[in-house]
Write an enzyme that holds these catalytic residues in place. Structure first.
Site, PDB file in Angstrom:
ATOM      1  N   ARG A  59       3.464 -17.895 -22.616  1.00  0.00           N
ATOM      2  CA  ARG A  59       2.643 -16.958 -21.829  1.00  0.00           C
ATOM      3  C   ARG A  59       2.079 -17.672 -20.610  1.00  0.00           C
ATOM      4  NH1 ARG A  59      -2.576 -16.217 -22.631  1.00  0.00           N
ATOM      5  NH2 ARG A  59      -2.489 -16.578 -24.870  1.00  0.00           N
ATOM      6  N   TYR A 112       2.709   3.814  -4.204  1.00  0.00           N
ATOM      7  CA  TYR A 112       3.368   4.122  -5.486  1.00  0.00           C
ATOM      8  C   TYR A 112       2.365   4.797  -6.429  1.00  0.00           C
ATOM      9  CZ  TYR A 112       6.121   3.207  -9.715  1.00  0.00           C
ATOM     10  OH  TYR A 112       6.831   3.318 -10.879  1.00  0.00           O
ATOM     11  N   ASP A 184       2.718  -4.453  -0.972  1.00  0.00           N
ATOM     12  CA  ASP A 184       3.755  -4.163  -1.963  1.00  0.00           C
ATOM     13  C   ASP A 184       5.066  -4.118  -1.176  1.00  0.00           C
ATOM     14  OD1 ASP A 184       5.660  -2.952  -3.610  1.00  0.00           O
ATOM     15  OD2 ASP A 184       4.183  -1.731  -4.660  1.00  0.00           O
ATOM     16  N   LYS A 209      13.539  -3.270  -9.048  1.00  0.00           N
ATOM     17  CA  LYS A 209      14.250  -2.579  -7.976  1.00  0.00           C
ATOM     18  C   LYS A 209      15.245  -3.521  -7.287  1.00  0.00           C
ATOM     19  CE  LYS A 209      11.292   0.441  -9.420  1.00  0.00           C
ATOM     20  NZ  LYS A 209       9.996   0.693  -8.798  1.00  0.00           N
TER      21      LYS A 209
HETATM   22  C1  LIG Z   1       8.619   0.787  -9.205  1.00  0.00           C
HETATM   23  C2  LIG Z   1       7.528   0.401  -8.312  1.00  0.00           C
HETATM   24  C3  LIG Z   1       6.365  -0.231  -8.797  1.00  0.00           C
HETATM   25  C4  LIG Z   1       6.134  -0.465 -10.275  1.00  0.00           C
HETATM   26  O1  LIG Z   1       7.092  -1.296 -10.838  1.00  0.00           O
HETATM   27  P1  LIG Z   1       7.558  -1.274 -12.371  1.00  0.00           P
HETATM   28  O2  LIG Z   1       8.523  -2.389 -12.422  1.00  0.00           O
HETATM   29  O3  LIG Z   1       8.174   0.074 -12.620  1.00  0.00           O
HETATM   30  O4  LIG Z   1       6.346  -1.472 -13.204  1.00  0.00           O
HETATM   31  C5  LIG Z   1       5.405  -0.624  -7.886  1.00  0.00           C
HETATM   32  N1  LIG Z   1       5.559  -0.403  -6.556  1.00  0.00           N
HETATM   33  C6  LIG Z   1       6.656   0.216  -6.064  1.00  0.00           C
HETATM   34  C7  LIG Z   1       6.755   0.428  -4.596  1.00  0.00           C
HETATM   35  C8  LIG Z   1       7.666   0.630  -6.913  1.00  0.00           C
HETATM   36  O5  LIG Z   1       8.742   1.251  -6.409  1.00  0.00           O
END
Ligand SMILES: *Cc1c(COP(=O)(O)O)cnc(C)c1O
Length: 394
Positions: A59, A112, A184, A209
């Site tokens: 962890r 998001y 982000d 992603k």
């Molecule tokens: C998918 C996404 C998240 C969250 O990510 P997870 O891996 O699904 O927890 C945060 N910000 C953006 C822009 C996203 O597309």
């Protein structure tokens, strides 16, 4: 081991974070272990005191996860990266590390959904205030700053409006007021945009992603510009248990090696898909930063190395037309998420935002005929033909 810090991005994608193991493994092995044995009591004591580098417990840190973190830190020009169980684990790490009772955060209104939900439904319980504004408007940021504003949280481009925030100018403004800037960067990936080079203090990703890119894991990461910020964020990830798993890390390392190739191909395809959609009579408008019709086309050209592969568009026939389109695609997969090798399509009004109030949908810019496409790396003719056929059925 070669030092790739000064080498090109593709070289870094392939080699950054590599380390030599006892057997000369060509790829970073999966260290699927929860704990690590100490040579003796003094070794254990040195590791806990930070006098010696090494691993204690997964962890806190693990060689496979560490290799991914080193790769991400190089890719985003940060002091260090912190891998998390998911993108939301990364968002939570940032919120928990940087906000205390009575603090205020300014965030992009097209952020998001869950990043806004946890703030408005949970952080509010601990007295954190939040404002959601169009961060592409610097004056609005300036007007929203309060004496207790601690964080400016930017998503650029942000879905579904695909609005672009000038990260450099917004960071300068925020820093004049002692505000920490978080970006982000999920939609751009470090191939198209490096927020820390533009002035941000923290960059974060849903690795689910583009960076992993193969729709086979969920993961996240936070990258800090300075050592001080890195330590602050890492303590939270470790303490709250937002850690990644070694097997997850292994897959993300593998996916990241082809990131630049995938992003380049996907955005070439996306440009063609966007042009096709924009010319289609059943479509009211298309939002894609690579199209001249995008309100911030020039800004996108300056700030990003390319427009990416996320497109949103509005069906003239509204909700019903959106549903019909979803039911007639065959190759393009009907699914949420984005940034993978496969093209995905979704209709927020009937899917992700079906349970959201009209006001909530309006706040998130979700209209009845809105459709979101993540363009993959297939042969673009096949993707366009599939959309063309489905549009004919509407
Ligand atoms: C998918 C996404 C998240 C969250 O990510 P997870 O891996 O699904 O927890 C945060 N910000 C953006 C822009 C996203 O597309």
């Amino acid at each position: 081991m070669k030092n790739v810090d000064e080498m090109g991005l593709n070289t870094q994608l392939v080699h950054a974070g590599d380390f030599e193991d006892a057997f000369g493994s060509a790829v970073t092995p999966i260290y699927q272990t929860s704990t690590f044995s100490f040579r003796n009591a003094a070794h254990g004591a040195d590791l806990f005191a930070g006098r010696e580098k090494g691993f204690i417990y997964s962890r806190i840190g693990n060689p496979t996860i560490g290799a991914l973190e080193d790769k991400l830190a190089v890719m985003e020009s940060g002091f260090g990266a912190i891998a998390c169980s998911s993108g939301m684990g990364a968002v939570s790490t940032v919120y928990l590390a940087l906000l205390s009772k009575g603090d205020h955060i300014i965030s992009s209104s097209a952020v998001y959904g869950p990043s806004r939900n946890i703030m408005e439904n949970h952080f509010v319980r601990w007295g954190v205030e939040s404002s959601y504004i169009d961060t592409s408007d610097l004056n609005l940021i300036r007007e929203s700053i309060r004496p207790n504003t601690k964080v400016l949280y930017i998503e650029s481009p942000a879905n579904p409006t695909m609005s672009i925030t000038d990260i450099k100018a917004a960071s300068e403004l925020a820093h004049q007021h002692g505000i920490i800037v978080v970006v982000d960067n999920t939609f751009s990936s470090p191939i198209l945009q490096k927020p820390l080079d533009l002035g941000a203090d923290v960059s974060l990703h849903s690795l689910t992603k583009y960076i992993n890119g193969h729709a086979d894991i969920v993961g996240g990461a936070v990258i800090a510009k300075t050592e001080e910020m890195y330590k602050k964020l890492r303590t939270i990830m470790v303490g709250f248990g937002f850690n990644m798993d070694p097997h997850q890390a292994y897959l993300v390392i593998r996916g990241a090696k082809t990131l630049a190739l995938r992003v380049e191909r996907a955005q070439q395809n996306a440009m063609k898909v966007a042009e096709f959609l924009e010319a289609h009579p059943k479509i009211a408008w298309v939002k894609y930063p690579g199209l001249k019709s995008h309100p911030q086309y020039e800004m996108a050209q300056q700030q990003m190395k390319g427009p990416g592969s996320m497109i949103s568009f509005e069906m003239k026939g509204g909700y019903e037309a959106g549903i019909e389109l979803m039911n007639n695609v065959h190759l393009v997969m009907l699914a949420v998420s984005l940034g993978g090798v496969e093209s995905l399509i979704q209709h927020p009004a009937s899917m992700t935002h079906a349970g959201v109030s009209d006001e909530g949908k309006k706040a998130a810019f979700i209209t009845e005929g809105l459709v979101r496409v993540s363009v993959g790396i297939e042969d673009v003719e096949d993707v366009i033909n599939d959309l063309k056929h489905a549009l004919e059925q509407v």
